[in-house]
Design a protein around this motif. Structure first.
Motif, PDB file in Angstrom:
ATOM      1  N   MET A   1       0.762  -1.166   0.103  1.00 62.29           N
ATOM      2  CA  MET A   1      -0.068  -0.003  -0.066  1.00 62.29           C
ATOM      3  C   MET A   1       0.995   1.355  -0.026  1.00 62.29           C
ATOM      4  SD  MET A   1      -2.805   1.289   2.716  1.00 62.29           S
ATOM      5  CE  MET A   1      -4.154  -0.027   2.456  1.00 62.29           C
ATOM      6  N   THR A   2       0.648   2.284  -0.817  1.00 59.29           N
ATOM      7  CA  THR A   2       1.572   3.437  -1.123  1.00 59.29           C
ATOM      8  C   THR A   2       0.761   4.456  -0.153  1.00 59.29           C
ATOM      9  OG1 THR A   2       0.124   4.333  -2.831  1.00 59.29           O
ATOM     10  CG2 THR A   2       2.052   2.878  -3.365  1.00 59.29           C
ATOM     11  N   MET A   3       1.539   5.421   0.163  1.00 61.57           N
ATOM     12  CA  MET A   3       0.945   6.560   1.095  1.00 61.57           C
ATOM     13  C   MET A   3      -0.403   6.990   0.552  1.00 61.57           C
ATOM     14  SD  MET A   3       1.599   7.702   3.855  1.00 61.57           S
ATOM     15  CE  MET A   3       1.455   8.679   5.199  1.00 61.57           C
ATOM     16  N   SER A   4      -0.401   7.146  -0.525  1.00 59.39           N
ATOM     17  CA  SER A   4      -1.546   7.736  -1.284  1.00 59.39           C
ATOM     18  C   SER A   4      -2.800   6.756  -1.172  1.00 59.39           C
ATOM     19  CB  SER A   4      -1.453   8.173  -2.725  1.00 59.39           C
ATOM     20  OG  SER A   4      -1.118   7.190  -3.473  1.00 59.39           O
ATOM     21  N   ASP A   5      -2.795   5.550  -0.899  1.00 53.05           N
ATOM     22  CA  ASP A   5      -3.576   4.582  -0.565  1.00 53.05           C
ATOM     23  C   ASP A   5      -4.328   4.499   0.800  1.00 53.05           C
ATOM     24  OD1 ASP A   5      -3.592   3.721  -3.443  1.00 53.05           O
ATOM     25  OD2 ASP A   5      -2.022   2.205  -2.897  1.00 53.05           O
ATOM     26  N   ALA A   6      -3.626   5.223   1.761  1.00 56.62           N
ATOM     27  CA  ALA A   6      -3.910   5.138   3.026  1.00 56.62           C
ATOM     28  C   ALA A   6      -5.484   5.755   3.344  1.00 56.62           C
ATOM     29  CB  ALA A   6      -2.856   6.065   3.684  1.00 56.62           C
ATOM     30  N   VAL A   7      -6.161   4.930   3.971  1.00 57.25           N
ATOM     31  CA  VAL A   7      -7.399   5.490   4.283  1.00 57.25           C
ATOM     32  C   VAL A   7      -7.677   5.382   5.799  1.00 57.25           C
ATOM     33  CG1 VAL A   7      -8.440   4.658   2.069  1.00 57.25           C
ATOM     34  CG2 VAL A   7      -8.265   3.088   4.209  1.00 57.25           C
ATOM     35  N   ASP A   8      -8.625   6.219   6.223  1.00 60.74           N
ATOM     36  CA  ASP A   8      -8.863   6.187   7.453  1.00 60.74           C
ATOM     37  C   ASP A   8     -10.605   6.045   7.589  1.00 60.74           C
ATOM     38  OD1 ASP A   8      -6.538   6.712   9.029  1.00 60.74           O
ATOM     39  OD2 ASP A   8      -6.696   8.837   8.079  1.00 60.74           O
ATOM     40  N   GLY A   9     -10.687   5.305   8.570  1.00 59.01           N
ATOM     41  CA  GLY A   9     -12.603   5.033   8.798  1.00 59.01           C
ATOM     42  C   GLY A   9     -13.087   6.110   9.767  1.00 59.01           C
ATOM     43  N   PHE A  10     -14.261   6.461   9.395  1.00 59.03           N
ATOM     44  CA  PHE A  10     -14.881   7.258  10.347  1.00 59.03           C
ATOM     45  C   PHE A  10     -16.507   6.921  10.632  1.00 59.03           C
ATOM     46  CE2 PHE A  10     -11.666   9.684   8.404  1.00 59.03           C
ATOM     47  CZ  PHE A  10     -10.740  10.307   9.561  1.00 59.03           C
ATOM     48  N   VAL A  11     -16.963   7.010  11.861  1.00 65.82           N
ATOM     49  CA  VAL A  11     -18.170   6.798  12.019  1.00 65.82           C
ATOM     50  C   VAL A  11     -18.844   8.137  11.974  1.00 65.82           C
ATOM     51  CG1 VAL A  11     -19.925   6.213  13.786  1.00 65.82           C
ATOM     52  CG2 VAL A  11     -17.830   4.939  13.827  1.00 65.82           C
ATOM     53  N   GLN A  12     -19.767   8.351  11.028  1.00 64.63           N
ATOM     54  CA  GLN A  12     -20.555   9.586  10.711  1.00 64.63           C
ATOM     55  C   GLN A  12     -21.669   9.891  11.462  1.00 64.63           C
ATOM     56  OE1 GLN A  12     -22.070   9.425   6.573  1.00 64.63           O
ATOM     57  NE2 GLN A  12     -22.167  11.553   6.560  1.00 64.63           N
ATOM     58  N   VAL A  13     -21.567  10.931  12.330  1.00 61.33           N
ATOM     59  CA  VAL A  13     -22.672  11.240  13.252  1.00 61.33           C
ATOM     60  C   VAL A  13     -23.007  12.709  13.096  1.00 61.33           C
ATOM     61  CG1 VAL A  13     -21.631  10.008  15.142  1.00 61.33           C
ATOM     62  CG2 VAL A  13     -20.980  12.301  15.133  1.00 61.33           C
ATOM     63  N   THR A  14     -24.125  13.009  13.656  1.00 60.36           N
ATOM     64  CA  THR A  14     -24.741  14.364  13.297  1.00 60.36           C
ATOM     65  C   THR A  14     -25.112  15.048  14.562  1.00 60.36           C
ATOM     66  OG1 THR A  14     -26.138  13.762  11.377  1.00 60.36           O
ATOM     67  CG2 THR A  14     -26.831  15.682  12.183  1.00 60.36           C
ATOM     68  N   VAL A  15     -24.654  16.328  14.660  1.00 63.99           N
ATOM     69  CA  VAL A  15     -24.786  16.955  16.068  1.00 63.99           C
ATOM     70  C   VAL A  15     -25.358  18.555  15.667  1.00 63.99           C
ATOM     71  CG1 VAL A  15     -23.894  17.906  18.158  1.00 63.99           C
ATOM     72  CG2 VAL A  15     -23.018  15.748  17.192  1.00 63.99           C
ATOM     73  N   ALA A  16     -26.448  18.602  16.027  1.00 68.01           N
ATOM     74  CA  ALA A  16     -27.070  20.074  15.675  1.00 68.01           C
ATOM     75  C   ALA A  16     -27.082  20.467  13.942  1.00 68.01           C
ATOM     76  CB  ALA A  16     -26.208  21.230  16.260  1.00 68.01           C
ATOM     77  N   GLY A  17     -27.334  19.519  13.115  1.00 68.95           N
ATOM     78  CA  GLY A  17     -27.398  19.609  11.622  1.00 68.95           C
ATOM     79  C   GLY A  17     -26.069  19.565  10.973  1.00 68.95           C
ATOM     80  N   GLN A  18     -24.895  19.482  11.716  1.00 71.67           N
ATOM     81  CA  GLN A  18     -23.554  19.284  11.212  1.00 71.67           C
ATOM     82  C   GLN A  18     -23.119  17.694  11.163  1.00 71.67           C
ATOM     83  OE1 GLN A  18     -21.563  21.486   9.593  1.00 71.67           O
ATOM     84  NE2 GLN A  18     -20.418  19.554   9.266  1.00 71.67           N
ATOM     85  N   THR A  19     -22.570  17.377  10.217  1.00 72.16           N
ATOM     86  CA  THR A  19     -21.916  16.175  10.161  1.00 72.16           C
ATOM     87  C   THR A  19     -20.535  16.229  10.649  1.00 72.16           C
ATOM     88  OG1 THR A  19     -23.233  15.582   8.204  1.00 72.16           O
ATOM     89  CG2 THR A  19     -21.341  14.236   8.540  1.00 72.16           C
ATOM     90  N   PHE A  20     -20.293  15.168  11.518  1.00 72.40           N
ATOM     91  CA  PHE A  20     -18.892  14.890  12.083  1.00 72.40           C
ATOM     92  C   PHE A  20     -18.434  13.540  11.942  1.00 72.40           C
ATOM     93  CE2 PHE A  20     -20.692  18.410  14.637  1.00 72.40           C
ATOM     94  CZ  PHE A  20     -19.538  19.296  14.631  1.00 72.40           C
ATOM     95  N   GLY A  21     -17.203  13.359  11.982  1.00 74.17           N
ATOM     96  CA  GLY A  21     -16.735  12.108  11.737  1.00 74.17           C
ATOM     97  C   GLY A  21     -15.927  11.671  13.217  1.00 74.17           C
ATOM     98  N   ILE A  22     -16.310  10.463  13.635  1.00 72.49           N
ATOM     99  CA  ILE A  22     -15.348  10.109  14.808  1.00 72.49           C
ATOM    100  C   ILE A  22     -14.572   9.058  14.253  1.00 72.49           C
ATOM    101  CG2 ILE A  22     -15.377   9.083  16.849  1.00 72.49           C
ATOM    102  CD1 ILE A  22     -18.211  10.321  17.330  1.00 72.49           C
ATOM    103  N   PRO A  23     -13.180   8.894  14.262  1.00 75.84           N
ATOM    104  CA  PRO A  23     -12.302   8.034  14.103  1.00 75.84           C
ATOM    105  C   PRO A  23     -12.765   6.545  14.439  1.00 75.84           C
ATOM    106  CG  PRO A  23     -11.016   9.729  14.633  1.00 75.84           C
ATOM    107  CD  PRO A  23     -12.420  10.134  15.376  1.00 75.84           C
ATOM    108  N   VAL A  24     -13.032   5.424  13.607  1.00 78.70           N
ATOM    109  CA  VAL A  24     -13.680   4.243  13.974  1.00 78.70           C
ATOM    110  C   VAL A  24     -12.830   3.475  14.928  1.00 78.70           C
ATOM    111  CG1 VAL A  24     -12.860   3.031  11.970  1.00 78.70           C
ATOM    112  CG2 VAL A  24     -15.172   2.487  12.764  1.00 78.70           C
ATOM    113  N   LEU A  25     -11.560   3.542  14.637  1.00 77.15           N
ATOM    114  CA  LEU A  25     -10.528   2.622  15.387  1.00 77.15           C
ATOM    115  C   LEU A  25     -10.825   3.029  17.045  1.00 77.15           C
ATOM    116  CD1 LEU A  25      -7.369   2.230  13.343  1.00 77.15           C
ATOM    117  CD2 LEU A  25      -9.421   0.794  13.705  1.00 77.15           C
ATOM    118  N   GLY A  26     -11.499   4.375  17.433  1.00 80.77           N
ATOM    119  CA  GLY A  26     -11.529   4.690  18.633  1.00 80.77           C
ATOM    120  C   GLY A  26     -12.970   4.255  19.179  1.00 80.77           C
ATOM    121  N   VAL A  27     -13.827   3.952  18.455  1.00 83.41           N
ATOM    122  CA  VAL A  27     -15.313   3.518  18.717  1.00 83.41           C
ATOM    123  C   VAL A  27     -15.440   2.063  19.232  1.00 83.41           C
ATOM    124  CG1 VAL A  27     -17.570   3.319  17.873  1.00 83.41           C
ATOM    125  CG2 VAL A  27     -16.171   5.139  17.190  1.00 83.41           C
ATOM    126  N   GLN A  28     -15.867   2.150  20.472  1.00 82.19           N
ATOM    127  CA  GLN A  28     -16.256   0.782  21.114  1.00 82.19           C
ATOM    128  C   GLN A  28     -17.496   0.127  20.659  1.00 82.19           C
ATOM    129  OE1 GLN A  28     -13.729  -0.724  23.105  1.00 82.19           O
ATOM    130  NE2 GLN A  28     -12.462   0.952  22.322  1.00 82.19           N
TER     131      GLN A  28
END
Length: 151
Positions: A1-28
């Motif tokens: 995997m090259t550096m440009s192929d690196a991906v991160d996972g995020f749990v998509q959440v909504t707070v007060a109408g805004q979309t946020f991402g929480i890093p999936v590796l930290g979600v229990q």
């Protein structure tokens, strides 16, 4: 995997109408609303504590943490369980969406036009087809401001 192929996972959440991402590796876990007990003398961002399978979990109201309007009594919400230094925290959000896997190359700095309080809690953003997703810095979210003592 090259550096440009690196991906991160995020749990998509909504707070007060805004979309946020929480890093999936930290979600229990992601849980439906449960009974939350008030914690005396806790900072305003602390909604209280809850019992999750025998463990005491501190609940953080992300609306309060982001200085957003409060959630109505009848408004739905969910809790995203994250771990920090061996302790569990429940981040109260309005809604939980999908897990998104996004290229690290597409992460851009949080714009200076965003509220300074929000900027301090985010570590960048991803442009999605339907808008922007701010990436939460969970360590910063859990670092609550120290209340000032009245003289």
């Amino acid at each position: 995997m090259t550096m440009s192929d690196a991906v991160d996972g995020f749990v998509q959440v909504t707070v007060a109408g805004q979309t946020f991402g929480i890093p999936v590796l930290g979600v229990q876990d992601v849980i439906a609303p449960v009974k939350i007990d008030a914690v005396p003398l806790a900072p305003p961002e602390v909604a209280g504590s809850l019992n999750l399978r025998g463990r005491i979990v501190t609940a953080i109201d992300l609306r309060r943490r982001l200085s957003a309007p409060p959630r109505g009594e009848a408004d739905a919400h969910m809790c995203v369980i994250v771990e920090r230094s061996g302790d569990l925290y429940a981040l109260q959000v309005d809604d939980v969406g999908d897990v998104l896997w996004l290229s690290r190359d597409d992460l851009v700095a949080t714009p200076v036009t965003i509220d300074a309080g929000w900027r301090a809690l985010c570590r960048g953003l991803h442009r999605l087809d339907d808008g922007l997703m701010l990436i939460l810095d969970v360590d910063q979210v859990l670092t609550l401001p120290t209340p000032s003592l009245a003289a």
